[in-house]
Write an enzyme that holds these catalytic residues in place. Structure first.
Site, PDB file in Angstrom:
ATOM      1  N   SER A 421     -24.721   7.289  28.305  1.00 56.82           N
ATOM      2  CA  SER A 421     -23.680   6.399  28.099  1.00 56.82           C
ATOM      3  C   SER A 421     -24.394   5.008  28.556  1.00 56.82           C
ATOM      4  O   SER A 421     -25.382   4.559  28.110  1.00 56.82           O
ATOM      5  CB  SER A 421     -22.316   6.416  29.162  1.00 56.82           C
ATOM      6  N   ASP A 473     -17.204  10.489  19.288  1.00 56.86           N
ATOM      7  CA  ASP A 473     -17.370   9.639  20.334  1.00 56.86           C
ATOM      8  C   ASP A 473     -17.260   8.233  20.098  1.00 56.86           C
ATOM      9  O   ASP A 473     -17.859   7.610  19.106  1.00 56.86           O
ATOM     10  CB  ASP A 473     -18.725   9.889  20.889  1.00 56.86           C
TER      11      ASP A 473
END
Length: 649
Positions: A421, A473
């Site tokens: 991330s 995602d």
């Protein structure tokens, strides 16, 4: 849509948002009225205690008052359910009904005060049941009144005043202004919006220090958020309805698409790579990326046994293998560690993802910042927050001699950088910064943000960066152009749907929870309507407005709001992991994954899905990688993750 105008200002709700809160209050009021009527009927003629006449009068007036409130709520719910999102005509009377309902709060407040006085002063000698019933009625009155006050605060819009100030005219009259006057007014309105969002961020982050770095970050984020919403009059429920419709449209298109077309991806690089070898390396590095989160992620991934597992060594590394560990966490400065990975003969730098409010501010600092790199032709720029974080870690590694120390111990090892991330995006930019000093370095970025680096840097990074993305995602699809596209698609959905908003939301919730066939609704829109939807909306005017030179200037490509957001891309070559089989499964269904080299074009739009956040979690990414390398299915339930699967590093 648009926001309701009442009491001389625009509010953060629309006239069709009163169906659910009105129905809930109506249900409570009806139960309350029935209970009060039962109390009055059971004790009629028995109010012979001291203060009994007051009790009798209190119940009679309360019954009458509740009856009027119930009638007003019935009218509000019925009228609010009429029309569609972009057709508020049938709901013209909602402001009047709101005024009537607001007027009824005055006698209700007075009667609640009198009831409290009676209970405290004049209830001696009365039966406990009578006193308890009145106490319950008084408490219920105060709870509902306080709940209403809290609800008003939630829907209050600081930017909703129809009178911005003595130096500007009413916003509703902006279409009558000359172009220069309109531009000046809109510039003033935009400045006010930036200040409001900056104040909100400071209030939200009141625990953080008020230094120059944080003030600059607040200002940058406020400009980003206020600019994104400057040309629409969307309220939160409109966005929710649009997302529900968009999810069903995407599922409908996916069902109609040829399976081979849906799963095929063009390679993002002509360089031939052994997919299985890259999967093995990625799976190994993901263990370091998830370990960078520390014990919070371990406990999250193992909710039942995580606390006990912390007492034993679950990293597989010796204490001496850690060269450097940083827990320092400020905006643009994120934790990381450097360790010797003897299994892969690598000096490994693992950068932590978002785990604090400061990390979130780094994520949201999404302006473009120049990142010149020697030997790269073309524009070189990147996400400001992550670029600053990468520069901070680069200086620590080089200036503090951390990498020199590591390579002194293991000179034959190569450099590997990884993260998830925020950590994945920062790792990619750090790899670019260190590439000239360490030509053999490799980087594995897991679920990096989509709006990360320019096209030139993305192409340059394909030689040494591999990005891993799971399913739908959301984060790898997050970029300003993608969010603008999502906003346009939401406007398209709500504009074309001919159903009232409450039905859209109810059907959307049912579809998300229980599945079924996607709803059928129009998805095409003529050019005139597209142009109308691109114009900002003020007050309670219809969506279907005519163009204005002032508004065209606000939404033009040359305006400051849009011009500062350059296209950004995912780093490196992209491994896209998807699930085989139907999109919806039960919790304990067996799931198999497939992986292919993908192109950045696949991530140019946001896909709405119940798993758009779940697919971003690091434990889910690690689970899918292990499923691919071990060639066996896993259950979808988080509880199916055994401790052995998450003994990282």
């Amino acid at each position: 849509m648009p926001g309701m105008v009442a009491f001389g200002r625009r509010w953060g709700i629309a006239s069709d948002d009163l169906v659910f809160p009105g129905s809930f209050e109506l249900f409570v009021r009806v139960l309350w009225w029935i209970g009060t009527l039962a109390l009055y009927t059971l004790h009629e003629g028995k109010f012979d205690c001291f203060g009994g006449r007051i009790l009798h009068s209190y119940l009679v007036v309360l019954l009458i008052l509740l009856a009027f409130i119930i009638l007003s709520l019935c009218a509000i719910v019925y009228v609010s359910a009429q029309g569609t999102i972009t057709n508020p005509g049938p709901r013209r009377s909602i402001p009047v009904l709101v005024y009537v309902r607001a007027m009824l709060y005055v006698p209700e407040l007075i009667w609640a005060i009198l009831g409290a006085i009676w209970v405290s002063d004049d209830s001696q000698g009365c039966q406990p049941a009578e006193v308890g019933a009145v106490i319950a009625a008084v408490v219920a009155s105060w709870i509902l009144l306080l709940s209403t006050g809290v609800g008003v605060l939630f829907v209050f819009d600081p930017l909703g005043s129809t009178h911005p100030g003595p130096q500007s005219q009413e916003l509703l009259g902006v279409r009558d202004l000359e172009s220069s006057q309109g531009s000046q007014l809109l510039s003033t309105a935009r400045s006010v919006a930036v200040r409001v969002w900056e104040s909100r961020l400071r209030l939200l982050c009141c625990c953080l220090p008020r230094d120059e770095g944080h003030r600059a970050a607040f200002s940058s984020i406020a400009q980003l958020v206020s600019g994104f919403f400057s040309d629409t009059d969307l309220v939160p429920s409109d966005i929710a309805a649009g997302l529900a419709l968009l999810h069903q449209e995407q599922d409908k298109m996916e069902q109609c698409r040829d399976p081979d077309e849906a799963l095929s991806h063009s390679p993002s690089s002509p360089i031939a790579e052994d997919l299985e070898a890259e999967l093995e390396k990625a799976t190994h590095c993901m263990q370091f990326a998830i370990a960078a989160y520390g014990w919070p992620m371990y406990v999250y991934s193992n909710p039942l046994t995580g606390a006990c597992g912390l007492s034993r060594d679950c990293t597989g590394l010796q204490y001496r293998d850690f060269i450097y560990v940083s827990f320092h966490n400020q905006i643009y400065e994120i934790p990381f560690f450097v360790a010797l990975d003897h299994k892969r003969a690598a000096v490994l730098v693992a950068i932590r993802g978002t785990l604090s409010l400061r990390d979130l501010l780094t994520d949201l600092s999404a302006d473009c910042e120049n990142l010149p790199v020697e030997g790269v032709s073309g524009a070189c720029y990147a996400h400001k927050g992550m670029s600053q974080a990468a520069s901070y870690i680069c200086k620590k590694l080089l200036n503090d001699g951390i990498l020199n120390q590591a390579f002194t111990i293991a000179p034959e090892y190569k450099l590997v950088i990884t993260g998830h991330s925020l950590g994945g995006g920062t790792a990619s930019l750090l790899a670019i910064l260190l590439r000239s000093s360490f030509p053999t370095l490799q980087c594995y970025a897991f679920s990096p943000p989509g709006g990360l680096m320019s096209k030139a840097l993305a192409d340059f990074s394909k030689e040494f960066v591999v990005s891993v993305v799971l399913g739908k995602d959301l984060v790898p699809r997050l970029s300003y152009p993608n969010m603008e596209d999502l906003k346009r698609r939401i406007l398209k959905m709500v504009s074309n749907c001919n159903k009232p908003k409450y039905r859209i939301l109810l059907q959307g919730c049912w579809y998300e929870l229980f599945g079924g066939e996607p709803d059928d609704f129009p998805t095409e829109m003529d050019n005139r309507r597209k142009e109308e939807l691109n114009q900002p909306l003020l007050g309670e005017e219809s969506l279907l407005i005519h163009s204005s030179s002032s508004y065209q200037g606000l939404a033009s490509e040359k305006s400051p709001v849009h011009g500062s957001h350059l296209p950004l891309y995912l780093p490196g070559r992209i491994l896209h992991i998807t699930e085989d089989g139907p999109a919806r499964r039960s919790c304990f269904s067996q799931v198999r994954y497939r992986v292919e080299w993908s192109s950045e074009t696949v991530f140019r739009s946001v896909l709405i899905s119940p798993r758009m956040m779940a697919d971003h979690m690091p434990d889910a990414v690690l689970l899918s990688l292990r499923s691919l390398t071990q060639d066996r299915p896993f259950n979808l339930c988080p509880s199916s993750l055994s401790n052995s699967h998450l003994n990282v590093i």
